[in-house]
Design a protein around this motif. Structure first.
Motif, PDB file in Angstrom:
ATOM      1  N   ARG A 137     114.754 -85.773   7.873  1.00 52.17           N
ATOM      2  CA  ARG A 137     114.826 -85.195   6.522  1.00 52.17           C
ATOM      3  C   ARG A 137     115.872 -84.081   6.463  1.00 52.17           C
ATOM      4  O   ARG A 137     116.633 -83.969   5.499  1.00 52.17           O
ATOM      5  CB  ARG A 137     113.456 -84.662   6.108  1.00 52.17           C
ATOM      6  CG  ARG A 137     112.450 -85.763   5.796  1.00 52.17           C
ATOM      7  CD  ARG A 137     111.037 -85.211   5.685  1.00 52.17           C
ATOM      8  NE  ARG A 137     110.930 -84.246   4.610  1.00 52.17           N
ATOM      9  CZ  ARG A 137     110.739 -84.568   3.319  1.00 52.17           C
ATOM     10  NH1 ARG A 137     110.636 -85.846   2.978  1.00 52.17           N
ATOM     11  NH2 ARG A 137     110.635 -83.649   2.395  1.00 52.17           N
ATOM     12  N   HIS A 177     103.929 -86.900   5.626  1.00 47.83           N
ATOM     13  CA  HIS A 177     104.291 -86.066   4.475  1.00 47.83           C
ATOM     14  C   HIS A 177     103.887 -86.837   3.218  1.00 47.83           C
ATOM     15  O   HIS A 177     104.699 -87.523   2.607  1.00 47.83           O
ATOM     16  CB  HIS A 177     105.788 -85.762   4.452  1.00 47.83           C
ATOM     17  CG  HIS A 177     106.268 -84.989   5.644  1.00 47.83           C
ATOM     18  ND1 HIS A 177     105.839 -83.716   5.926  1.00 47.83           N
ATOM     19  CD2 HIS A 177     107.155 -85.312   6.627  1.00 47.83           C
ATOM     20  CE1 HIS A 177     106.437 -83.275   7.030  1.00 47.83           C
ATOM     21  NE2 HIS A 177     107.225 -84.234   7.477  1.00 47.83           N
ATOM     22  N   GLU A 180     105.855 -87.823  -0.349  1.00 47.45           N
ATOM     23  CA  GLU A 180     107.291 -87.617  -0.206  1.00 47.45           C
ATOM     24  C   GLU A 180     107.930 -88.863   0.401  1.00 47.45           C
ATOM     25  O   GLU A 180     107.256 -89.674   1.034  1.00 47.45           O
ATOM     26  CB  GLU A 180     107.564 -86.394   0.676  1.00 47.45           C
ATOM     27  CG  GLU A 180     106.967 -85.101   0.123  1.00 47.45           C
ATOM     28  CD  GLU A 180     107.259 -83.914   1.019  1.00 47.45           C
ATOM     29  OE1 GLU A 180     108.203 -84.014   1.825  1.00 47.45           O
ATOM     30  OE2 GLU A 180     106.540 -82.901   0.904  1.00 47.45           O
TER      31      GLU A 180
END
Length: 405
Positions: A137, A177, A180
Motif C-alpha cells: 500500500r 484491512h 479497503e
C-alpha cells in the motif's frame, strides 16, 4: 602435453541451461488451454485493480506436467501487461514450500522478503502478512503470489495446527484491512492433486473455492514436440538425431511412476548430452540415452543377470546384437527371435519356439533387462548395450551348459 591433446573438443551444447527446470521457454507448448483459462480468470484485474477482488486459483497436476512453468510464464506475461499497458508495478513472488519454506511462519517471512526486498525477524506469524500489505500500500505496488508444493506444507502444518493455516490466511488477506482495497491480485496454489483438500477444515475449503486449472501429464507426441523445441535452443545443429528425441520421449512417457514427466525427459536428454561431451563424441546417440537412463533407474542387477536361465541369456544376447546392428531404439520380437535362433545354431542348441521366446522377453522386461516400447517393440533401457554385452560374455560358460529341450 601436446597442443592437439590440450585442444578442447567441440561441445554438443549451444546452451545446456535451456534444459534445466528453472528455464522458462518463450512459448509453452501444449499448455495453451491452461494459459487461456488463467487469462480469463485474471482478465479484469488490471482494468481497475483497486476495485477487483483477489483471485484464488489451484493449479493441479502430476510431477513434470508443467505446473510451475505455466504459473511463472503467465505471471511474467501479466507483469509485462501491467507495466507496459497500465503503468502498474506488479510483483510476482514464487515460493517453493518444499524447499524454501517448510513452516507457516517461514513461508510468510519468505513472501515478505521477496516482495519487499528486506528481511524481518521476530513478531507473531500473522504480522508478516500485515507488514506485506502495508508495504504494498505504501509503495502503491501490486502482487501475485505463487505457492509451489503447497500440499506438502499443509500436510506438515496440519500436524501442529488442525484448524486454520496457510490456506485460510492467504485466501482472506482482504480481511486484514476491512473495507479497503487489496494490493494482492491473486494467489496461485500449486499441488499434485486435490487430495490436500481433505486435510482442510470447512472454512478453509470454502475460502479456497473451486477455481481449478488441471494439468494432465504429457503424452509421447507432446513430449516429442517439447524436446524438439528445447533441442533447437540447447544443442548445436545436427548433434541430436530425431530418433534420440523420440526415444527419450518413449522412455519418459512409458515410466511406471510419473509417466509423461517432462522434467525427467529434459534431464535425461541433458545427461545424455553431457555423456557425449565426456566421451568427446560429436552427436548424442541412443547409447548415451541408454547410459543416462541406466544411471537414473534400477535396471538389471548382476545378481538378477546371473540368475537368468540359459535361454534367457541367449534371448538377451540376441536383443543386444540386433539393436547394435540396426542402431534403432526398438526392434521387433521377430528380429530378436531370428537372432536368437542363429545364436542357438552357433552353439548347437535346440531353439525354443516363438511363443516361448516372447514369454522370456516379458520376463526380461520385468527385471529391467529389456524394455517394451511402442507397437510391441523390444529395446534396452536399464543398461547400455556395451555393459550388457560384457556381462553376457562373462556368462558364456553358463550358455555352454544349455541342454536340448
Amino acid at each position: 602435453m601436446s597442443s592437439e591433446s590440450s585442444e578442447r573438443h567441440p561441445s554438443v551444447f549451444r546452451d545446456g541451461s535451456k534444459l534445466l527446470p528453472r528455464y522458462i521457454p518463450g512459448a509453452l507448448l501444449h499448455r495453451e488451454r491452461q494459459l487461456s483459462m488463467l487469462d480469463n480468470i485474471f482478465r479484469d484485474t488490471l482494468e481497475n485493480p483497486r476495485e477487483n477482488y483477489m483471485r484464488v486459483v489451484q493449479l493441479l497436476g502430476p510431477t513434470g506436467s508443467g505446473k510451475t512453468s505455466t504459473a511463472l510464464w503467465f505471471g511474467s506475461k501479466l507483469q509485462r501487461e501491467a507495466g507496459e499497458r497500465r503503468g502498474i508495478t506488479l510483483g510476482i513472488v514464487h515460493v517453493n514450500c518444499k524447499v524454501e519454506a517448510k513452516t507457516q511462519r517461514s513461508l510468510y517471512r519468505k513472501i515478505l522478503m521477496k516482495a519487499a526486498g528486506r528481511d524481518v525477524q521476530g513478531g507473531p506469524t500473522e504480522e508478516y502478512l500485515t507488514l506485506l500489505l502495508d508495504h504494498l500500500r505504501k509503495q502503491g505496488d501490486y502482487l501475485v503470489i505463487i505457492l509451489d508444493d503447497v500440499d506438502y506444507l499443509i500436510r506438515l502444518s496440519k500436524q501442529e495446527q488442525p484448524e486454520g493455516g496457510v490456506i485460510y490466511d492467504l485466501t482472506r488477506l482482504n480481511e486484514v484491512h476491512l473495507g479497503e482495497y487489496m494490493n494482492v491480485l491473486g494467489v496461485l496454489f500449486i499441488a499434485r492433486d486435490d487430495g490436500f483438500r481433505s486435510l482442510l477444515d470447512s472454512s478453509e475449503r470454502s475460502s479456497l473455492g473451486r477455481l481449478v486449472v488441471r494439468m494432465p501429464h504429457y503424452g509421447k507426441d507432446e513430449l516429442v514436440d517439447i524436446l524438439r523445441a528445447r533441442v533447437e535452443e540447447a544443442f548445436n545443429p545436427d548433434t541430436v538425431p530425431p530418433e534420440v528425441v523420440g526415444y527419450v520421449a518413449d522412455l519418459a512417457s512409458g515410466r511406471r511412476e510419473d509417466p509423461g514427466d517432462c522434467r525427467y525427459a529434459l534431464d535425461l536428454l541433458l545427461t545424455a548430452g553431457m555423456m557425449a561431451d565426456e566421451r568427446r563424441e560429436a552427436t548424442v546417440s541412443l547409447e548415451h540415452v541408454r547410459s543416462s537412463y541406466a544411471d537414473a533407474t534400477w535396471g538389471p542387477s548382476d545378481e538378477e543377470l546371473n540368475a537368468l536361465s540359459p535361454h534367457c541369456i541367449l534371448v538377451l544376447g540376441a536383443a543386444v546384437l540386433v539393436l547394435k546392428r540396426r542402431m534403432t531404439p526398438y526392434v521387433s520380437v521377430k528380429d530378436v527371435h531370428e537372432f536368437y535362433r542363429m545364436a542357438c545354431d552357433t552353439r548347437g542348441v535346440r531353439p525354443l519356439g516363438y511363443g516361448r521366446v516372447r514369454q522370456l522377453i516379458l520376463e526380461l522386461n520385468a527385471i529391467g533387462g529389456l524394455d517394451l516400447g511402442p507397437k510391441g517393440g523390444v529395446g534396452i533401457a536399464g543398461a547400455t548395450l556395451d555393459d550388457l554385452e560384457w556381462s553376457l560374455i562373462a556368462m558364456e560358460k553358463k550358455i555352454k551348459l544349455v541342454e536340448s529341450e
